[in-house]
Each structure stands twice: as structure tokens, then as C-alpha cells.
Design an enzyme around this catalytic site. Structure first.
Site, PDB file in Angstrom:
ATOM      1  N   ARG A  23      13.052  35.993  46.046  1.00  0.00           N
ATOM      2  CA  ARG A  23      13.498  35.559  44.776  1.00  0.00           C
ATOM      3  C   ARG A  23      12.608  34.769  43.989  1.00  0.00           C
ATOM      4  O   ARG A  23      12.920  34.040  43.091  1.00  0.00           O
ATOM      5  CB  ARG A  23      14.977  35.146  44.598  1.00  0.00           C
ATOM      6  CG  ARG A  23      16.203  36.177  44.997  1.00  0.00           C
ATOM      7  CD  ARG A  23      17.515  35.488  44.812  1.00  0.00           C
ATOM      8  NE  ARG A  23      18.388  36.578  45.499  1.00  0.00           N
ATOM      9  CZ  ARG A  23      19.708  35.909  45.858  1.00  0.00           C
ATOM     10  NH1 ARG A  23      20.027  34.693  45.916  1.00  0.00           N
ATOM     11  NH2 ARG A  23      20.650  36.991  46.390  1.00  0.00           N
ATOM     12  N   ARG A  27      15.204  33.029  37.986  1.00  0.00           N
ATOM     13  CA  ARG A  27      15.921  32.207  36.767  1.00  0.00           C
ATOM     14  C   ARG A  27      15.216  30.751  36.884  1.00  0.00           C
ATOM     15  O   ARG A  27      15.431  29.855  36.249  1.00  0.00           O
ATOM     16  CB  ARG A  27      17.205  32.112  37.160  1.00  0.00           C
ATOM     17  CG  ARG A  27      17.991  33.342  36.623  1.00  0.00           C
ATOM     18  CD  ARG A  27      19.407  33.333  36.633  1.00  0.00           C
ATOM     19  NE  ARG A  27      19.844  33.536  37.937  1.00  0.00           N
ATOM     20  CZ  ARG A  27      21.230  33.593  38.507  1.00  0.00           C
ATOM     21  NH1 ARG A  27      22.217  33.576  37.667  1.00  0.00           N
ATOM     22  NH2 ARG A  27      21.302  33.386  39.993  1.00  0.00           N
ATOM     23  N   ARG A  36      13.811  37.046  29.668  1.00  0.00           N
ATOM     24  CA  ARG A  36      15.396  37.398  29.862  1.00  0.00           C
ATOM     25  C   ARG A  36      15.976  37.127  28.535  1.00  0.00           C
ATOM     26  O   ARG A  36      17.022  38.204  28.116  1.00  0.00           O
ATOM     27  CB  ARG A  36      15.967  36.689  31.134  1.00  0.00           C
ATOM     28  CG  ARG A  36      17.383  36.910  31.332  1.00  0.00           C
ATOM     29  CD  ARG A  36      17.863  38.267  31.905  1.00  0.00           C
ATOM     30  NE  ARG A  36      19.247  38.609  31.921  1.00  0.00           N
ATOM     31  CZ  ARG A  36      19.838  38.057  33.143  1.00  0.00           C
ATOM     32  NH1 ARG A  36      19.127  37.729  34.148  1.00  0.00           N
ATOM     33  NH2 ARG A  36      21.238  38.469  33.234  1.00  0.00           N
ATOM     34  N   ASP A  73      16.442  45.303  42.120  1.00  0.00           N
ATOM     35  CA  ASP A  73      17.754  45.018  42.605  1.00  0.00           C
ATOM     36  C   ASP A  73      18.320  46.283  43.722  1.00  0.00           C
ATOM     37  O   ASP A  73      17.915  47.377  43.608  1.00  0.00           O
ATOM     38  CB  ASP A  73      18.895  45.032  41.576  1.00  0.00           C
ATOM     39  CG  ASP A  73      20.303  44.387  42.243  1.00  0.00           C
ATOM     40  OD1 ASP A  73      21.241  45.081  42.909  1.00  0.00           O
ATOM     41  OD2 ASP A  73      20.328  42.955  41.984  1.00  0.00           O
ATOM     42  N   TYR A 147      28.633  47.488  48.898  1.00  0.00           N
ATOM     43  CA  TYR A 147      28.977  47.587  47.364  1.00  0.00           C
ATOM     44  C   TYR A 147      29.680  48.688  47.095  1.00  0.00           C
ATOM     45  O   TYR A 147      30.345  48.943  46.043  1.00  0.00           O
ATOM     46  CB  TYR A 147      27.803  47.297  46.978  1.00  0.00           C
ATOM     47  CG  TYR A 147      27.183  45.843  47.043  1.00  0.00           C
ATOM     48  CD1 TYR A 147      27.719  44.761  46.271  1.00  0.00           C
ATOM     49  CD2 TYR A 147      26.343  45.462  47.934  1.00  0.00           C
ATOM     50  CE1 TYR A 147      27.281  43.409  46.348  1.00  0.00           C
ATOM     51  CE2 TYR A 147      25.998  44.042  47.936  1.00  0.00           C
ATOM     52  CZ  TYR A 147      26.357  43.034  47.184  1.00  0.00           C
ATOM     53  OH  TYR A 147      26.022  41.725  47.238  1.00  0.00           O
TER      54      TYR A 147
END
Length: 342
Positions: A23, A27, A36, A73, A147
Site C-alpha cells: 500500500r 492515502r 483522488r 484492487d 468476498y
């Protein structure tokens, strides 16, 4: 000549350890937050090849990491398999229809959702210097299946685990379909320019040993074997988070070229228990990077010292946290760059 990261993944035990962070594009970076805000939602970024490529290279420009990992992702695979994918603010990803409620055969595949990702890979490769290794990735079948079955993440994956016990045939069909698409997806990334790929199995720690063998090791081994046939020499990094004492069996039986280990694993134990010469990636606690200070330095050196006798890619035990200070990442880089084996 391969860069230091690719060289290490191919088995070289270099004195200067290569480093990248899971990652690392995200962010905690102000440049990511700005892009973003401009582009909108997460999927808007992922499916905009120019924007996704820019995000991928942002941490390379800022920190000079040895590897760039594709910005995407793990749920792109179920999205391409026909499920609807949404990222809800404050709630995380949602897939529908859930496979606990509908059949796999009801889904209609949308392969163009993968083609966009290949365009991103090719664009990133054109933006990187040759010594910076480009990493592609996918979710491992078990984690993706959790998922797809439940429609969202959960603490213990109870709905998926129950289905796997209750209807072995139906759940095997789900796993087999994911394996098929994942092989094509990773081959597409490699063809587009990825020099190594990582399989993220974020929820592998929830399984009992026999289930781990069937739903983690066996599907991963199939993917690794097929990639080896189609793209010989391209390393596959397996990252079975939470695998614990099952790590040595995973390393032996999947055939992965390198293994990522999470922060709960004692690196001294891992160095002794894993197959000799197998490249290892990890495993600093991401919260240490958030906290910083002398403890960060000391624990990073402990990880480096533990793996001095084998090829080692320095990384975190999981993804970098959103509130991690830039200065702490810079400090960690200094520790890793300065370290040399005794």
C-alpha cells in the site's frame, strides 16, 4: 540487468536489501489525496489508466523504492467475473449478487474490466527506470472467494467457511473459476510489463489446517504452476497472511518463488523454518512505522539481521497505514539503506 528487487526475488542475497511497502501508493501521500479528490471514487481511479499509473509511480518519485506495485484492487477479478463492485464510504467494498444467494452460473463475465488494468501496467512500465521492478498482483482464490460469497469482508469469514464445509462441490466450482480468471489476469499483467507478481491471501489465517491445504495451498499451486509454464522465470510472491505455523508447508507445496510474511511471525523462526534459500519478504509491523522513533529503527534492524543469511526483500507485515507520517517512511528507508550484514 534486473534491478535489486527482481534480482533478490530470483535468488540473489544482496548486501543492500531492496525495499518496497505494501500500500505504498495511497492515502498517506498528499499527492494521492489530491488526485483522488480530482478524479472521484476509488474505482474511478483504478479504471482510469493514466490516473492509476500516476498513483503507482508517486511513491517511486518521492522515496525511490526498488519496486512499484500496480495500483488496483484484488476485487477487480470478481468484478470481471460479473459481480457488481461498489466502494461505500466508511464501509468498505461490496459485491453483489452474493454467491451465498445466487449461483456462479448466473454471473456474466466482463473481460474488458481486466483489459484496462493491462493498459495501466504497460503505461507504468514506460514511466519507470529499468532498475525499478514493476510488481503486478491478484488476490488468492480463497480470499477472493470470501468476498464473492459473502459480498463483503468479515472478521472470521464464517459464511464462506460454512459454505465450503456444507457444499464442497459448489465451493470447489467457485475456487476453480477464480483460479482460471486469476491465471489469465496475471498472465495479462506479465505480458503488459509486470516483472513479478504477488498473490495476496489476506484471510488465509481463518482456516483450519485441512481447509488451508484445500483452499489456500492447492489453488495457489495451480496458479504458480501455470504461470511457470506460460511465463518461466517470472517470480511469484505468495503472501498468506495469518498462516502462522502453516507457512513452511505453504512455501514447500505451492512452489512460490518468494514468500511474504506478516508482522505476527517471528523472523528468526521464519529464517530457520522456511526452505533454505527461498527469498523472504517482510515483515515490520505497520504500527511501528506509524509510531516511529528509536523502536522503529531497532525493530527494522532485527528483521534485517534475522534474514541476513537468505535473499530478503524488506517490507511491512501488511499495508502502510493511512495516517503514517512521511518522515517515518523516510527514516525507515535510511535504516534499510544503511544496513549491511555483519
Amino acid at each position: 540487468m534486473p534491478g535489486p528487487l527482481l534480482d533478490t526475488l530470483l535468488g540473489s542475497n544482496l548486501a543492500r536489501r531492496p525495499i518496497w511497502l505494501m500500500r505504498q501508493a495511497g492515502r498517506y501521500l498528499p499527492e494521492y489525496r489530491a488526485l483522488r479528490a480530482e478524479k472521484g471514487g476509488f474505482l474511478d481511479l483504478v479504471y482510469d489508466s493514466a490516473a492509476a499509473a500516476e498513483v503507482t509511480v508517486q511513491p517511486i518519485r518521492r522515496f525511490g523504492f526498488d519496486g512499484a506495485i500496480l495500483f488496483s484492487d484484488i476485487l477487480i477479478v470478481p468484478h470481471a467475473m460479473g459481480q457488481t463492485l461498489e466502494f461505500l464510504a466508511g464501509e468498505g467494498p461490496r459485491l453483489s449478487p452474493r454467491l451465498i444467494d445466487t449461483s456462479l452460473e448466473a454471473l456474466q463475465r466482463v473481460p474488458e474490466r481486466l483489459s484496462v488494468i493491462y493498459e495501466t501496467v504497460a503505461l507504468v512500465r514506460s514511466m519507470l527506470e529499468p532498475q525499478t521492478t514493476l510488481l503486478g498482483f491478484a488476490g488468492s482464490p480463497w480470499t477472493v472467494a470470501t468476498y464473492m460469497t459473502a459480498g463483503e469482508g468479515s472478521r472470521d469469514q464464517h459464511e464462506t467457511r460454512a459454505l465450503a464445509y456444507r457444499d464442497r462441490h459448489a465451493f470447489q466450482a467457485i475456487i476453480d473459476a477464480i483460479v482460471e480468471v486469476t491465471i489469465e489476469y496475471l498472465c495479462g499483467q506479465i505480458t503488459a510489463g509486470a516483472e513479478a507478481v504477488q498473490l495476496f491471501d489476506s484471510w488465509s489465517g481463518s482456516l483450519a489446517p485441512r481447509e488451508f491445504e484445500r483452499w489456500v495451498i492447492a489453488p495457489t499451486a495451480r496458479i504458480v504452476a501455470e504461470l511457470g509454464l506460460r511465463h518461466p522465470g517470472v517470480p511469484v510472491i505468495g503472501f498468506p497472511k495469518g498462516a502462522g505455523e502453516k507457512l513452511p508447508a505453504y512455501a514447500r507445496e505451492t512452489g512460490v518463488g518468494a514468500i511474504g510474511i506478516d508482522e505476527t511471525i517471528d523472523p528468526v523462526w521464519a529464517a530457520q523454518a522456511l526452505p533454505q534459500g527461498l527469498p523472504v519478504q517482510g515483515n515490520l509491523d505497520p504500527l511501528l512505522l506509524l509510531a516511529g522513533g528509536d523502536e522503529l529503527d531497532a525493530r527494522a534492524r532485527e528483521v534485517l539481521d534475522a534474514f541476513a543469511g537468505r535473499p530478503h526483500v524488506f517490507n511491512l507485515g501488511h499495508g502502510i497505514g493511512q495516517f503514517t507520517p512521511i518522515a517515518h517512511v523516510e527514516r525507515l528507508l535510511g535504516v534499510v539503506r544503511d544496513w549491511r550484514p555483519a
